[in-house]
Write a protein that holds these residues in place. Structure first.
Motif, PDB file in Angstrom:
ATOM      1  N   GLN A 118      -1.006   1.601   9.221  1.00 28.43           N
ATOM      2  CA  GLN A 118      -1.960   1.914  10.287  1.00 28.43           C
ATOM      3  C   GLN A 118      -2.537   3.316  10.145  1.00 28.43           C
ATOM      4  OE1 GLN A 118       0.426   1.168  13.750  1.00 28.43           O
ATOM      5  NE2 GLN A 118       0.271  -1.067  13.557  1.00 28.43           N
ATOM      6  N   ARG A 121      -5.025   3.234   7.326  1.00 30.25           N
ATOM      7  CA  ARG A 121      -6.238   2.504   7.698  1.00 30.25           C
ATOM      8  C   ARG A 121      -7.158   3.402   8.516  1.00 30.25           C
ATOM      9  NH1 ARG A 121      -9.149  -0.428  11.075  1.00 30.25           N
ATOM     10  NH2 ARG A 121     -10.005  -2.442  10.376  1.00 30.25           N
ATOM     11  N   ARG A 161      -9.781  -3.765   3.676  1.00 31.23           N
ATOM     12  CA  ARG A 161      -9.422  -5.188   3.668  1.00 31.23           C
ATOM     13  C   ARG A 161      -7.976  -5.385   3.220  1.00 31.23           C
ATOM     14  NH1 ARG A 161     -14.613  -5.701   1.419  1.00 31.23           N
ATOM     15  NH2 ARG A 161     -13.755  -6.065  -0.667  1.00 31.23           N
ATOM     16  N   ASP A 164      -5.667  -4.328   6.022  1.00 32.72           N
ATOM     17  CA  ASP A 164      -5.634  -5.360   7.062  1.00 32.72           C
ATOM     18  C   ASP A 164      -4.737  -6.516   6.631  1.00 32.72           C
ATOM     19  OD1 ASP A 164      -7.313  -3.944   8.705  1.00 32.72           O
ATOM     20  OD2 ASP A 164      -9.128  -5.008   8.111  1.00 32.72           O
ATOM     21  N   GLU A 167      -1.132  -5.447   6.773  1.00 29.72           N
ATOM     22  CA  GLU A 167      -0.662  -5.376   8.158  1.00 29.72           C
ATOM     23  C   GLU A 167      -0.327  -6.765   8.692  1.00 29.72           C
ATOM     24  OE1 GLU A 167      -1.811  -2.752  12.089  1.00 29.72           O
ATOM     25  OE2 GLU A 167      -3.426  -3.518  10.830  1.00 29.72           O
ATOM     26  N   THR A 168      -1.150  -7.745   8.327  1.00 23.25           N
ATOM     27  CA  THR A 168      -0.890  -9.127   8.753  1.00 23.25           C
ATOM     28  C   THR A 168       0.414  -9.638   8.147  1.00 23.25           C
ATOM     29  OG1 THR A 168      -3.262  -9.572   8.950  1.00 23.25           O
ATOM     30  CG2 THR A 168      -1.809 -11.477   8.741  1.00 23.25           C
TER      31      THR A 168
END
Length: 202
Positions: A118, A121, A161, A164, A167-168
């Motif tokens: 995070q 990002r 991307r 993300d 993180e998922t």
């Protein structure tokens, strides 16, 4: 890319001295790779030793000012042509420090990998916004700078991307517990409050 081929490419345009080469290198790359003059002259010395460049005879204003002007030799030009036509391989690129950092965060006790992702990002999105503003202000005729900017923007977008996606993936994994739990997810006040609560519980 090595500084070597950057300087050879600039000398293909015309003979130059050290400070000219540094200025032109930074202008051509949009100052995304700043050089100090020591790097330039060290590289020029090696190129001269290897017969890829040669000093121009003592003439002109530059010589009068004590500046050594360099020009490309036939050998240097051939080396430059080979570099341009040879594709860049993954082995030629630096290791992806971010990917290694996240991988280590996942496997290191006491590190909150989600917090690492995070934080990165947020920084990458901020950098992407700065690049987008630079592109909006860029001179449409400066094609070299625009191409460099586009490359940096695409790279930043791809990084967002990937973050993300990471993180998922991390969200699907159970958080570690016990001594291996991530301490970065718990602040000092929270730790103190939990300790005090345990002390007064009958």
């Amino acid at each position: 890319m090595s500084i070597k081929y950057g300087l050879l490419a600039l000398l293909e345009r015309e003979p130059m001295y050290g400070y000219q080469l540094r200025s032109e290198f930074e202008r051509s790359t949009g100052a995304t790779w700043p050089l100090n003059i020591g790097q330039v002259y060290t590289t020029l010395s090696r190129l001269h030793r290897d017969g890829l460049v040669e000093e121009v005879g003592d003439s002109g204003a530059s010589a009068e000012q004590g500046k050594v002007v360099y020009r490309l030799t036939d050998r240097g030009r051939a080396d430059l042509v080979r570099w341009f036509i040879t594709p860049v391989t993954q082995d030629d690129r630096p290791r992806d420090e971010l990917a290694i950092k996240v991988a280590l965060a996942v496997t290191t006790p006491g590190v909150d990998a989600r917090a690492v992702v995070q934080a990165q990002r947020t920084a990458t999105v901020r950098h992407l916004q700065e690049l987008t503003r630079l592109k909006a202000r860029a001179d449409g005729e400066d094609l070299a700078w625009l191409l460099v900017l586009d490359s940096m923007i695409f790279r930043a977008e791809a990084e967002v991307r990937w973050l993300d996606h990471s993180e998922t993936r991390l969200a699907r994994m159970p958080r570690p517990s016990g001594r291996g739990a991530a301490r970065t997810a718990t602040t000092e006040p929270q730790i103190q409050e939990e300790t005090e609560t345990r002390e007064v519980t009958p």
